[in-house]
Scaffold this motif. Sequence first.
Motif, PDB file in Angstrom:
ATOM      1  N   TYR A  10       0.690  -0.953  -0.238  1.00  0.00           N
ATOM      2  CA  TYR A  10       0.301  -0.113  -0.376  1.00  0.00           C
ATOM      3  C   TYR A  10       0.962   1.143  -0.150  1.00  0.00           C
ATOM      4  CZ  TYR A  10      -3.185  -3.890   0.278  1.00  0.00           C
ATOM      5  OH  TYR A  10      -4.772  -4.743   0.706  1.00  0.00           O
ATOM      6  N   GLY A  11       2.075   1.393  -0.293  1.00  0.00           N
ATOM      7  CA  GLY A  11       2.838   2.687  -0.592  1.00  0.00           C
ATOM      8  C   GLY A  11       4.021   2.056  -1.656  1.00  0.00           C
ATOM      9  N   LEU A  12       4.549   1.011  -1.792  1.00  0.00           N
ATOM     10  CA  LEU A  12       5.731   1.158  -2.492  1.00  0.00           C
ATOM     11  C   LEU A  12       5.401   0.395  -3.477  1.00  0.00           C
ATOM     12  CD1 LEU A  12       8.512   0.683  -3.667  1.00  0.00           C
ATOM     13  CD2 LEU A  12       8.391  -1.519  -3.309  1.00  0.00           C
ATOM     14  N   ALA A  13       3.947  -0.532  -4.122  1.00  0.00           N
ATOM     15  CA  ALA A  13       3.292  -1.118  -4.863  1.00  0.00           C
ATOM     16  C   ALA A  13       2.323   0.242  -5.599  1.00  0.00           C
ATOM     17  CB  ALA A  13       2.644  -1.474  -4.344  1.00  0.00           C
ATOM     18  N   ARG A  14       1.723   1.609  -5.117  1.00  0.00           N
ATOM     19  CA  ARG A  14       1.496   2.714  -4.805  1.00  0.00           C
ATOM     20  C   ARG A  14       1.990   3.492  -5.981  1.00  0.00           C
ATOM     21  NH1 ARG A  14      -4.073   2.089  -1.046  1.00  0.00           N
ATOM     22  NH2 ARG A  14      -4.559   0.829  -1.857  1.00  0.00           N
ATOM     23  N   ARG A  15       3.074   3.681  -5.353  1.00  0.00           N
ATOM     24  CA  ARG A  15       3.969   4.485  -5.975  1.00  0.00           C
ATOM     25  C   ARG A  15       5.025   4.090  -7.143  1.00  0.00           C
ATOM     26  NH1 ARG A  15       5.088   5.266  -0.607  1.00  0.00           N
ATOM     27  NH2 ARG A  15       7.225   3.643   0.115  1.00  0.00           N
ATOM     28  N   LEU A  16       4.691   3.064  -7.406  1.00  0.00           N
ATOM     29  CA  LEU A  16       5.258   3.052  -8.947  1.00  0.00           C
ATOM     30  C   LEU A  16       3.946   2.357  -9.857  1.00  0.00           C
ATOM     31  CD1 LEU A  16       6.630  -1.042  -7.040  1.00  0.00           C
ATOM     32  CD2 LEU A  16       8.598   0.209  -8.407  1.00  0.00           C
ATOM     33  N   ALA A  17       2.696   2.691  -9.204  1.00  0.00           N
ATOM     34  CA  ALA A  17       2.093   2.739 -10.200  1.00  0.00           C
ATOM     35  C   ALA A  17       1.791   3.681 -11.077  1.00  0.00           C
ATOM     36  CB  ALA A  17       1.067   2.063  -9.577  1.00  0.00           C
ATOM     37  N   ALA A  18       2.249   4.937  -9.554  1.00  0.00           N
ATOM     38  CA  ALA A  18       2.449   5.761 -10.342  1.00  0.00           C
ATOM     39  C   ALA A  18       3.717   6.432 -10.549  1.00  0.00           C
ATOM     40  CB  ALA A  18       1.825   6.777  -9.005  1.00  0.00           C
ATOM     41  N   GLY A  19       4.338   6.076 -10.992  1.00  0.00           N
ATOM     42  CA  GLY A  19       5.800   6.641 -11.588  1.00  0.00           C
ATOM     43  C   GLY A  19       5.685   7.711 -10.198  1.00  0.00           C
ATOM     44  N   ALA A  20       5.940   7.322  -8.933  1.00  0.00           N
ATOM     45  CA  ALA A  20       6.846   8.163  -8.264  1.00  0.00           C
ATOM     46  C   ALA A  20       7.717   8.358  -8.262  1.00  0.00           C
ATOM     47  CB  ALA A  20       6.557   7.786  -7.430  1.00  0.00           C
ATOM     48  N   ALA A  21       8.679  10.131  -8.429  1.00  0.00           N
ATOM     49  CA  ALA A  21       9.996  10.491  -8.714  1.00  0.00           C
ATOM     50  C   ALA A  21      10.692   9.826  -7.715  1.00  0.00           C
ATOM     51  CB  ALA A  21      10.229  11.753  -8.316  1.00  0.00           C
ATOM     52  N   ASP A  22      10.274   9.555  -5.576  1.00  0.00           N
ATOM     53  CA  ASP A  22      10.608   8.789  -4.873  1.00  0.00           C
ATOM     54  C   ASP A  22      10.033   7.068  -4.694  1.00  0.00           C
ATOM     55  OD1 ASP A  22      11.884   8.643  -2.839  1.00  0.00           O
ATOM     56  OD2 ASP A  22      11.924  10.290  -1.772  1.00  0.00           O
ATOM     57  N   LEU A  23      10.467   6.548  -4.880  1.00  0.00           N
ATOM     58  CA  LEU A  23      10.023   4.738  -4.486  1.00  0.00           C
ATOM     59  C   LEU A  23      10.166   4.665  -2.803  1.00  0.00           C
ATOM     60  CD1 LEU A  23      10.894   3.101  -7.858  1.00  0.00           C
ATOM     61  CD2 LEU A  23       8.623   4.274  -7.216  1.00  0.00           C
ATOM     62  N   PHE A  24      11.174   5.226  -2.570  1.00  0.00           N
ATOM     63  CA  PHE A  24      11.334   4.789  -0.617  1.00  0.00           C
ATOM     64  C   PHE A  24      11.315   5.999   0.006  1.00  0.00           C
ATOM     65  CE2 PHE A  24      12.605   1.682  -4.044  1.00  0.00           C
ATOM     66  CZ  PHE A  24      12.288   0.107  -3.055  1.00  0.00           C
ATOM     67  N   PRO A  25      10.544   7.385   0.644  1.00  0.00           N
ATOM     68  CA  PRO A  25      10.608   8.109   0.441  1.00  0.00           C
ATOM     69  C   PRO A  25      10.236   7.925   2.341  1.00  0.00           C
ATOM     70  CG  PRO A  25       8.143   7.881   0.010  1.00  0.00           C
ATOM     71  CD  PRO A  25       8.974   6.529  -0.689  1.00  0.00           C
ATOM     72  N   THR A  26      10.296   7.368   2.910  1.00  0.00           N
ATOM     73  CA  THR A  26       9.680   6.815   4.802  1.00  0.00           C
ATOM     74  C   THR A  26      11.059   5.848   5.076  1.00  0.00           C
ATOM     75  OG1 THR A  26       9.111   4.735   3.990  1.00  0.00           O
ATOM     76  CG2 THR A  26       7.996   6.897   4.464  1.00  0.00           C
ATOM     77  N   PRO A  27      11.843   5.952   6.348  1.00  0.00           N
ATOM     78  CA  PRO A  27      13.062   5.481   6.555  1.00  0.00           C
ATOM     79  C   PRO A  27      12.120   4.113   7.512  1.00  0.00           C
ATOM     80  CG  PRO A  27      11.806   6.586   8.428  1.00  0.00           C
ATOM     81  CD  PRO A  27      11.124   6.778   7.152  1.00  0.00           C
ATOM     82  N   HIS A  28      11.159   3.451   7.381  1.00  0.00           N
ATOM     83  CA  HIS A  28      10.374   2.431   7.412  1.00  0.00           C
ATOM     84  C   HIS A  28      10.820   0.751   6.072  1.00  0.00           C
ATOM     85  CE1 HIS A  28       7.758  -0.503   9.771  1.00  0.00           C
ATOM     86  NE2 HIS A  28       7.210  -0.919   8.850  1.00  0.00           N
ATOM     87  N   LEU A  29      10.395   1.103   4.915  1.00  0.00           N
ATOM     88  CA  LEU A  29      11.309   1.102   3.757  1.00  0.00           C
ATOM     89  C   LEU A  29      11.495   1.784   3.081  1.00  0.00           C
ATOM     90  CD1 LEU A  29      10.106  -2.035   1.936  1.00  0.00           C
ATOM     91  CD2 LEU A  29       8.329  -0.838   1.020  1.00  0.00           C
ATOM     92  N   LYS A  30      13.201   0.520   2.699  1.00  0.00           N
ATOM     93  CA  LYS A  30      13.677   1.336   1.416  1.00  0.00           C
ATOM     94  C   LYS A  30      14.282   0.051   0.705  1.00  0.00           C
ATOM     95  CE  LYS A  30      14.938   5.511   3.401  1.00  0.00           C
ATOM     96  NZ  LYS A  30      14.466   6.929   2.295  1.00  0.00           N
ATOM     97  N   TYR A  31      15.321   0.306  -0.478  1.00  0.00           N
ATOM     98  CA  TYR A  31      15.675  -0.182  -1.459  1.00  0.00           C
ATOM     99  C   TYR A  31      16.676  -1.430  -0.107  1.00  0.00           C
ATOM    100  CZ  TYR A  31      17.139  -3.545  -5.186  1.00  0.00           C
ATOM    101  OH  TYR A  31      17.513  -4.302  -6.350  1.00  0.00           O
TER     102      TYR A  31
END
Length: 324
Positions: A10-31
């Motif tokens: 509900y965070g990364l997946a939706r950012r991937l679908a939207a083409g977000a510039a920052d895919l990992f904006p929070t410290p809770h999930l990073k690549y």
Amino acid sequence: MLCNVTELKYGLARRLAAGAADLFPTPHLKYEHTELEANDGPDLRDMLHSAARCRETLDQVRRQPLPQRVAARVDEDERLFTYGERTLLYYDALVRTYRAARADDTSGARAAYAEAKKLSELLAADTTSTAFSSSHASAKNALAASNAAGALAQLSMLLGPPSIDSLPRFSPSDGPLTLSGKELEGGGALVYGYGIHAHPGRVKVSEVGNYVYARPNNPYDRMVAWFRMDSAPEADVALVLTGLSAPQPAGGEVPGEVRVNDHVVFTGDVPFEESKLSTHTYPVPATALKAGVNKIEVRNLAPDGHTGSRPWFALDRIELGAGQ
């Protein structure tokens, strides 16, 4: 592997679908974390490592001589695990594609995109795994349940066509070129599948149509198609759109726009009917076309929509032909 699944889906997946510039904006999930902090959750690389360990364990167990009853249960676990494993690998391939494309690493981006495409086809073919999860009971397949189906269209638009030779060819002297809804990148078919239903009564009027939903639902609010020409045309050509629209229940129209190589061919209220397919023709100036790769882009300009709700319009096909 999935203890951080909420942020993942509900965070990364939706950012991937939207083409977000920052895919990992929070410290809770990073690549991949450089330093571990107290509030850090598992990063994507941690999850992939856990998935690999789980796959190794499952494969070891399945190689053992097991009673049939036990083997059947292990096989069931393996099938459901594969659903999660493929989803995770799909996210990873998408992330790597975005990263490579934004670093101007075209070959790396295309290689990662090819991985994502193969995984998406496996997920789209899985129509049973989502039936066992109440939160995904309405998802028609595992790709839709990933919440990142739209990333494929985002990346396709970002990368462009793989090669000019792979594109359909158009020459006015050779006859029309027809592109079906299945050949248009983006749109609601990424989530809901192809085909058009007319209202009222949801009567199916097309097997191949693709929907364009209201903004801001990128990439579901637009569709793109590419074609090639050996040379620029000497005269104007005709762009023929066949589709259907569904305005707001309270009335009104669906505003849209059609561009060919960024030249506005049409803008205004979409003239399609709501109860049946209708066809409309627009002239495309010869100066808007060129030798090599050409692009058609269709957008829904209705504001503040939600995927799957009105106002939308759909295209059964686009046809390019000699002008009148």
